[in-house]
Design a protein around this motif. Sequence first.
Motif, PDB file in Angstrom:
ATOM      1  N   GLY A   1      16.998 -19.701   5.675  1.00  0.00           N
ATOM      2  CA  GLY A   1      16.847 -20.070   4.270  1.00  0.00           C
ATOM      3  C   GLY A   1      17.580 -19.047   3.406  1.00  0.00           C
ATOM      4  N   ALA A   2      17.138 -18.910   2.165  1.00  0.00           N
ATOM      5  CA  ALA A   2      17.762 -17.957   1.245  1.00  0.00           C
ATOM      6  C   ALA A   2      17.537 -16.528   1.755  1.00  0.00           C
ATOM      7  N   PRO A   3      18.551 -15.661   1.623  1.00  0.00           N
ATOM      8  CA  PRO A   3      18.410 -14.272   2.099  1.00  0.00           C
ATOM      9  C   PRO A   3      17.561 -13.438   1.138  1.00  0.00           C
ATOM     10  N   ARG A   4      16.308 -13.751   1.073  1.00  0.00           N
ATOM     11  CA  ARG A   4      15.391 -13.076   0.153  1.00  0.00           C
ATOM     12  C   ARG A   4      14.773 -11.844   0.817  1.00  0.00           C
ATOM     13  N   PRO A   5      14.441 -10.840  -0.006  1.00  0.00           N
ATOM     14  CA  PRO A   5      13.751  -9.678   0.561  1.00  0.00           C
ATOM     15  C   PRO A   5      12.359 -10.080   1.036  1.00  0.00           C
ATOM     16  N   LEU A   6      11.969  -9.562   2.191  1.00  0.00           N
ATOM     17  CA  LEU A   6      10.651  -9.849   2.744  1.00  0.00           C
ATOM     18  C   LEU A   6       9.751  -8.627   2.733  1.00  0.00           C
ATOM     19  N   ARG A   7      10.346  -7.466   2.999  1.00  0.00           N
ATOM     20  CA  ARG A   7       9.535  -6.238   3.091  1.00  0.00           C
ATOM     21  C   ARG A   7      10.431  -5.032   2.876  1.00  0.00           C
ATOM     22  N   VAL A   8       9.827  -3.954   2.385  1.00  0.00           N
ATOM     23  CA  VAL A   8      10.450  -2.639   2.346  1.00  0.00           C
ATOM     24  C   VAL A   8       9.370  -1.641   2.757  1.00  0.00           C
ATOM     25  N   GLU A   9       9.780  -0.641   3.528  1.00  0.00           N
ATOM     26  CA  GLU A   9       8.837   0.380   3.992  1.00  0.00           C
ATOM     27  C   GLU A   9       9.590   1.681   4.222  1.00  0.00           C
TER      28      GLU A   9
ATOM     29  N   PHE B   1       0.844  -1.185   0.000  1.00  0.00           N
ATOM     30  CA  PHE B   1       0.000   0.000   0.000  1.00  0.00           C
ATOM     31  C   PHE B   1       0.881   1.236   0.000  1.00  0.00           C
ATOM     32  N   ALA B   2       0.297   2.342  -0.455  1.00  0.00           N
ATOM     33  CA  ALA B   2       0.991   3.629  -0.479  1.00  0.00           C
ATOM     34  C   ALA B   2      -0.045   4.732  -0.383  1.00  0.00           C
ATOM     35  N   LEU B   3       0.335   5.839   0.190  1.00  0.00           N
ATOM     36  CA  LEU B   3      -0.515   7.016   0.234  1.00  0.00           C
ATOM     37  C   LEU B   3      -0.230   7.820  -1.026  1.00  0.00           C
ATOM     38  N   LYS B   4      -1.275   8.060  -1.842  1.00  0.00           N
ATOM     39  CA  LYS B   4      -1.095   8.784  -3.102  1.00  0.00           C
ATOM     40  C   LYS B   4      -2.175   9.850  -3.202  1.00  0.00           C
TER      41      LYS B   4
ATOM     42  N   GLN C   1       9.151   5.576   6.435  1.00  0.00           N
ATOM     43  CA  GLN C   1       8.411   6.449   7.339  1.00  0.00           C
ATOM     44  C   GLN C   1       8.203   7.822   6.711  1.00  0.00           C
ATOM     45  N   ALA C   2       8.847   8.083   5.558  1.00  0.00           N
ATOM     46  CA  ALA C   2       8.705   9.376   4.889  1.00  0.00           C
ATOM     47  C   ALA C   2       7.266   9.594   4.419  1.00  0.00           C
ATOM     48  N   TYR C   3       6.585   8.520   4.085  1.00  0.00           N
ATOM     49  CA  TYR C   3       5.163   8.549   3.750  1.00  0.00           C
ATOM     50  C   TYR C   3       4.629   7.135   3.978  1.00  0.00           C
ATOM     51  N   ASP C   4       3.347   6.975   3.926  1.00  0.00           N
ATOM     52  CA  ASP C   4       2.694   5.699   4.204  1.00  0.00           C
ATOM     53  C   ASP C   4       2.950   4.747   3.045  1.00  0.00           C
ATOM     54  N   PHE C   5       3.932   3.825   3.197  1.00  0.00           N
ATOM     55  CA  PHE C   5       4.330   2.938   2.102  1.00  0.00           C
ATOM     56  C   PHE C   5       4.902   1.649   2.673  1.00  0.00           C
ATOM     57  N   GLN C   6       4.413   0.519   2.168  1.00  0.00           N
ATOM     58  CA  GLN C   6       4.943  -0.784   2.572  1.00  0.00           C
ATOM     59  C   GLN C   6       4.727  -1.780   1.440  1.00  0.00           C
ATOM     60  N   VAL C   7       5.740  -2.607   1.184  1.00  0.00           N
ATOM     61  CA  VAL C   7       5.652  -3.661   0.173  1.00  0.00           C
ATOM     62  C   VAL C   7       6.171  -4.956   0.794  1.00  0.00           C
TER      63      VAL C   7
ATOM     64  N   PRO D   1      13.564   8.887  -0.447  1.00  0.00           N
ATOM     65  CA  PRO D   1      13.625   8.951   1.014  1.00  0.00           C
ATOM     66  C   PRO D   1      14.257   7.669   1.539  1.00  0.00           C
ATOM     67  N   PRO D   2      14.668   7.638   2.809  1.00  0.00           N
ATOM     68  CA  PRO D   2      15.238   6.404   3.347  1.00  0.00           C
ATOM     69  C   PRO D   2      14.175   5.300   3.439  1.00  0.00           C
ATOM     70  N   PHE D   3      14.559   4.095   3.026  1.00  0.00           N
ATOM     71  CA  PHE D   3      13.706   2.912   3.108  1.00  0.00           C
ATOM     72  C   PHE D   3      14.311   1.945   4.105  1.00  0.00           C
ATOM     73  N   LEU D   4      13.463   1.292   4.868  1.00  0.00           N
ATOM     74  CA  LEU D   4      13.900   0.228   5.754  1.00  0.00           C
ATOM     75  C   LEU D   4      13.544  -1.078   5.076  1.00  0.00           C
ATOM     76  N   GLY D   5      14.533  -1.944   4.866  1.00  0.00           N
ATOM     77  CA  GLY D   5      14.316  -3.221   4.205  1.00  0.00           C
ATOM     78  C   GLY D   5      14.536  -4.358   5.172  1.00  0.00           C
ATOM     79  N   TYR D   6      13.936  -5.493   4.868  1.00  0.00           N
ATOM     80  CA  TYR D   6      14.061  -6.691   5.699  1.00  0.00           C
ATOM     81  C   TYR D   6      14.414  -7.868   4.806  1.00  0.00           C
ATOM     82  N   LEU D   7      15.489  -8.585   5.169  1.00  0.00           N
ATOM     83  CA  LEU D   7      15.914  -9.779   4.456  1.00  0.00           C
ATOM     84  C   LEU D   7      15.744 -10.981   5.370  1.00  0.00           C
ATOM     85  N   ALA D   8      15.322 -12.095   4.798  1.00  0.00           N
ATOM     86  CA  ALA D   8      15.166 -13.326   5.569  1.00  0.00           C
ATOM     87  C   ALA D   8      16.516 -13.771   6.107  1.00  0.00           C
TER      88      ALA D   8
END
Length: 185
Positions: free
Chosen positions: A139-147, A6-9, A149-155, A129-136
């Motif tokens: 198991g494999a070091p796959r991306p799990l999430r990016v978000e 989701f994202a604020l647009k 705080q600069a605006y309402d955004f999460q993947v 803007p700065p993004f906070l990312g999360y890697l597993a």
Amino acid sequence: MTMTGFALKDGHRATFAVSADREGHCTGITTQEGQGPSRVLRVRAETFVKMDPQAFANEWGAATASRFGGRWVRLPPGQTLDDVGGFCDLATVPVVGAADPGGQAFSGGGQSVGGRRSMSFLLQGPDNPPFLGYLATEGAPRPLRVETQAYDFQVDFSDYDMPVLVTAPPADQVVDLAALTEQTQ
């Protein structure tokens, strides 16, 4: 991989789900509050967008919408009409794409994302803007999430290494972006 989020647009929250592969195939759907869904397809290096009728009329006017509404819009290479289309190019997606390692700061901590342990890191580049990312971390070091705080955004990321099967829309259901632009001038 599949990306949901989701994202604020324009003051409205938009949700999306996009599946893309490294060969440039992509399919996705986005829904903005107060509007119906819009779709994006990328196949053979061509990008097509089919907008919600209200969004189409807002973008190009009622007269153009009555003439071309309901069709897929073919975009020139490298252009997107919405932010979701940007997810079709995995190289530009934070955490997934080719990021500058000098703009990353790793953290020892993390959180559980979708039930999986993760390690967090900060992605900061000159144009975003700065993004906070999360890697597993299991198991494999796959991306799990990016978000951010600069605006309402999460993947959230899932369905790794799955082919994305996309078929271009029939030619009689497609209009080029240039025809829409000429119509509104």
